[in-house]
Structure formats: C-alpha cells, structure tokens
Design an enzyme around this catalytic site. Sequence first.
Site, PDB file in Angstrom:
ATOM      1  N   GLU A 291      43.250  29.698  21.960  1.00 43.78           N
ATOM      2  CA  GLU A 291      42.749  31.051  22.265  1.00 43.78           C
ATOM      3  C   GLU A 291      41.462  31.389  21.529  1.00 43.78           C
ATOM      4  OE1 GLU A 291      44.721  32.065  24.653  1.00 43.78           O
ATOM      5  OE2 GLU A 291      43.235  33.571  25.051  1.00 43.78           O
TER       6      GLU A 291
ATOM      7  N   HIS B  62      39.430  35.237  32.360  1.00 43.35           N
ATOM      8  CA  HIS B  62      39.848  34.610  31.095  1.00 43.35           C
ATOM      9  C   HIS B  62      40.399  33.205  31.367  1.00 43.35           C
ATOM     10  CE1 HIS B  62      41.756  34.180  27.146  1.00 43.35           C
ATOM     11  NE2 HIS B  62      42.867  33.866  27.774  1.00 43.35           N
TER      12      HIS B  62
ATOM     13  N   SER C 186      35.544  33.510  27.132  1.00 45.04           N
ATOM     14  CA  SER C 186      35.649  34.465  28.253  1.00 45.04           C
ATOM     15  C   SER C 186      35.248  35.872  27.818  1.00 45.04           C
ATOM     16  CB  SER C 186      37.089  34.492  28.784  1.00 45.04           C
ATOM     17  OG  SER C 186      37.969  34.960  27.779  1.00 45.04           O
TER      18      SER C 186
ATOM     19  N   HIS D  96      40.052  29.187  29.735  1.00 47.27           N
ATOM     20  CA  HIS D  96      41.054  28.122  29.545  1.00 47.27           C
ATOM     21  C   HIS D  96      40.813  26.877  30.403  1.00 47.27           C
ATOM     22  CE1 HIS D  96      43.897  29.979  26.819  1.00 47.27           C
ATOM     23  NE2 HIS D  96      43.899  31.095  27.541  1.00 47.27           N
TER      24      HIS D  96
HETATM   25  C1  LIG Z   1      51.218  32.089  23.423  1.00 48.80           C
HETATM   26  C2  LIG Z   1      50.861  32.983  24.571  1.00 48.80           C
HETATM   27  C3  LIG Z   1      51.838  33.309  25.519  1.00 48.80           C
HETATM   28  C4  LIG Z   1      51.471  34.119  26.596  1.00 48.80           C
HETATM   29  N1  LIG Z   1      50.210  34.615  26.725  1.00 48.80           N
HETATM   30  C5  LIG Z   1      49.304  34.303  25.800  1.00 48.80           C
HETATM   31  N2  LIG Z   1      48.031  34.870  25.969  1.00 48.80           N
HETATM   32  C6  LIG Z   1      46.960  34.120  26.448  1.00 48.80           C
HETATM   33  S1  LIG Z   1      47.122  32.473  26.879  1.00 48.80           S
HETATM   34  N3  LIG Z   1      45.749  34.617  26.605  1.00 48.80           N
HETATM   35  C7  LIG Z   1      45.566  35.919  26.274  1.00 48.80           C
HETATM   36  S2  LIG Z   1      44.077  36.770  26.394  1.00 48.80           S
HETATM   37  C8  LIG Z   1      44.749  38.238  25.807  1.00 48.80           C
HETATM   38  C9  LIG Z   1      43.883  39.476  25.639  1.00 48.80           C
HETATM   39  C10 LIG Z   1      46.102  38.082  25.528  1.00 48.80           C
HETATM   40  C11 LIG Z   1      46.937  39.212  24.985  1.00 48.80           C
HETATM   41  C12 LIG Z   1      46.581  36.753  25.801  1.00 48.80           C
HETATM   42  C13 LIG Z   1      47.862  36.193  25.656  1.00 48.80           C
HETATM   43  O1  LIG Z   1      48.851  36.863  25.259  1.00 48.80           O
HETATM   44  C14 LIG Z   1      49.567  33.479  24.704  1.00 48.80           C
HETATM   45 FE   LIG Z   2      44.540  32.957  26.895  1.00 48.76          FE
END
Ligand SMILES: Cc1ccnc(-n2c(S)nc3sc(C)c(C)c3c2=O)c1
Ligand SMILES: [Fe+3]
Length: 334
Positions: free
Chosen positions: A227, A182, A256, A187
């Site tokens: 996201e 991911h 992703s 990202h």
């Molecule tokens: C704002 C914030 C803070 C920490 N993590 C996130 N964050 C990010 S960057 N990518 C993902 S992919 C996915 C399946 C989840 C649950 C998730 C996620 O929680 C977002």
């Molecule tokens: Fe993410």
Amino acid sequence: RPSASTETVTAAGRVPWFPRRLHDLDTFATKVLEMGEELDADHPGVHDQAYRQRRAEITARAKAYRTGQPLPRVPYTPEETAAWGTVYRRLRTLYPTHACREFNHLFPLLEANCDYGPDRIPQIEDVSRFLHECTGFSLRPVMGLLSSRDFLNALAFRVFFSTQYIRHPSKPLYTPEPDVCHELLGHAPLFANPEFAAFAQEIGLASLGASDEDVKQLATIFWFTVEYGMCHQDTHHADGTVTRGELKAFGAGLLSSFGELEYCLTNQPEHRPFDPARTAVQTYPVTEYQPVYFVAESFRDAKEKVREFAKSLRRPFDVRYDPYSQTVQVLDSR
Ligand SMILES: Cc1ccnc(-n2c(S)nc3sc(C)c(C)c3c2=O)c1
Ligand SMILES: [Fe+3]
C-alpha cells in the site's frame, strides 16, 4: 467441507478456517463486512442517490461472480471516464521521476496491451488476463469491504480483490477508500512483476490459518509495503554515471495519489528501513498522508525478510502453494 465460519481443532490448537483451493475464494462472497454502496457520512457521494445506486449495481455483479467466470465488464459513463482521465493525466506526469523502475517498465505495456489511457477506464477482465500471462496473478471483483484475513488469504492464490466503482466525480483527486483508479493505477501494474508478485504471495501464504493477532501484523506489513511501500534503487545514467540508492515509490496508495506521491519523496515524512518485526507493529493513520514510510532494498529482499518473519508467527504448520492444482498444501512442521 467445514463451513467458512468453523475452525479446525488440531493437536496444535484452534486454527481458523482458510481456503485450500482456488474455488474456496467464492465463499468470501457471503462474508462481506459491508456492501460497497454503504458510504460513510463524510463520503463525497453520500447524498448522491444516483451514485449510490450505481455502486450497488456494480457490487451486486461482483457478489454474483464465481471462480472461472469471465470478470464483469462495467459500461463506464462519460462522467466516470472523465474522473479517471483527470487522475490519469496528473499521475502520469509524476511516474517517470517518482515511481520505481519496475513500475515505469510495466506501465507502457499496460497502455499497449490493456487499453490504459486517459480516455478509457480499462476493464479488469483485460488487465487480469495480462497479469495472468505475466505472473499468474489474477483480479477478482470485490463485492464490498473484505476482512484483512480474507483479502490477504486470496494473495496466497495470487488473486487480488479489486473494486470496479470509481470515486465520486465531485472530488477526482480524493478517495476515502480503494476505487478502480487506486486498483488499476496503484496495484495492478506491479502484480505483473515476478519479484513483486512473489513478495505479495508470501504475505498471503503467511496469513493462511494465522491467528487474529498475526493477521493484524501481516495486514500492517501489507499496508507499509503493497500500500505505501518505498524502495531504494540505483539509476545507471546514459553517460555511464550511477546514482546510488535513489528513493522511489512502489506502494499503490502512493502511485494512485498525486499529492502523496509528491509528498513521500520530500524530507517531511520519516523513511525507515523495511524490517517486518518493526514494521508489523507500527501504527498508521488512514485518512492523511503517512508520517512514516518503510524502504525496501528490493522486492526479493523484502520477500526473504517476510518469509523469515513468518516463521516467528504462532502457526503450528507450514503451507506450500501448488500452482498446477492451484491448491494449498499443509505441511506439518513436526
Ligand atoms: C489488508 C487490506 C484489506 C482490504 N483492503 C485493503 N485496502 C487496500 S488494498 N487499499 C486501500 S486504499 C484505502 C484508502 C483503503 C482504506 C484501502 C484498504 O483498506 C487492505
Ligand atoms: Fe490498496
């Protein structure tokens, strides 16, 4: 310096602590909500002790990381590399038609400069160095689940917290949480794009010292852009014809996920124009395809909209990031 948990009381009221220098991000290591090896009951690896041990080793090294050190290199196993390869090959075929132009411009550069390919999991140290040369963005190993506040605060310093473990090999095309596929396929590439980098940093700057409610709104804006964001783009064909306003994906959760990347371009989900005030209060599911996507006209336009929206938040001061000292300056708005 106040400890990470205290807050500063000013004439304007209570302001939650926020990092002022790049090294302040080290304090997040002690504030992890849960370590990376604690898995939910429905996680594919929850009964796989070897997998949990592996996750614990990887997150332990992340916890020990401090600003300025080289990023930990993970000696990935053939099984982990095979899971990466499955994801890589499936997604690679969709990018030309489903990913935005900026992503498709950058992806070959990552293949050429950072060892991106189906047979190797790139090291975040190599990817971070490339990003830093392009936009000043850098990666940091994440030691577990960070709060939205801490995660967004880091973006103000052009720092993205990145996992290094990989999803459980039993389900290579599914992950209930962010994993290295991911981060590196979803990202990392766009953080090499100047306009996207500035957009992401804008959200981070707005989150510094913001109230819990405002952090929640900024995390939702993050969710529907970084996201799951989509954009319109004009395609100039070789024969001189132009297709206007084509829908493309730029969100990491789309880039992703093979299934959702196909789904997001169909007419099944709803597509709405990106408007921070509306996007910020939109609810969303975390464990299924998104029913609603927000479409940005451009990363530059999205950044200007977020900057405007940030002025409406309750924070009684403005901030400015100084890239030379890598510090945040507080500007009293009196
Ligand atoms: C704002 C914030 C803070 C920490 N993590 C996130 N964050 C990010 S960057 N990518 C993902 S992919 C996915 C399946 C989840 C649950 C998730 C996620 O929680 C977002
Ligand atoms: Fe993410």
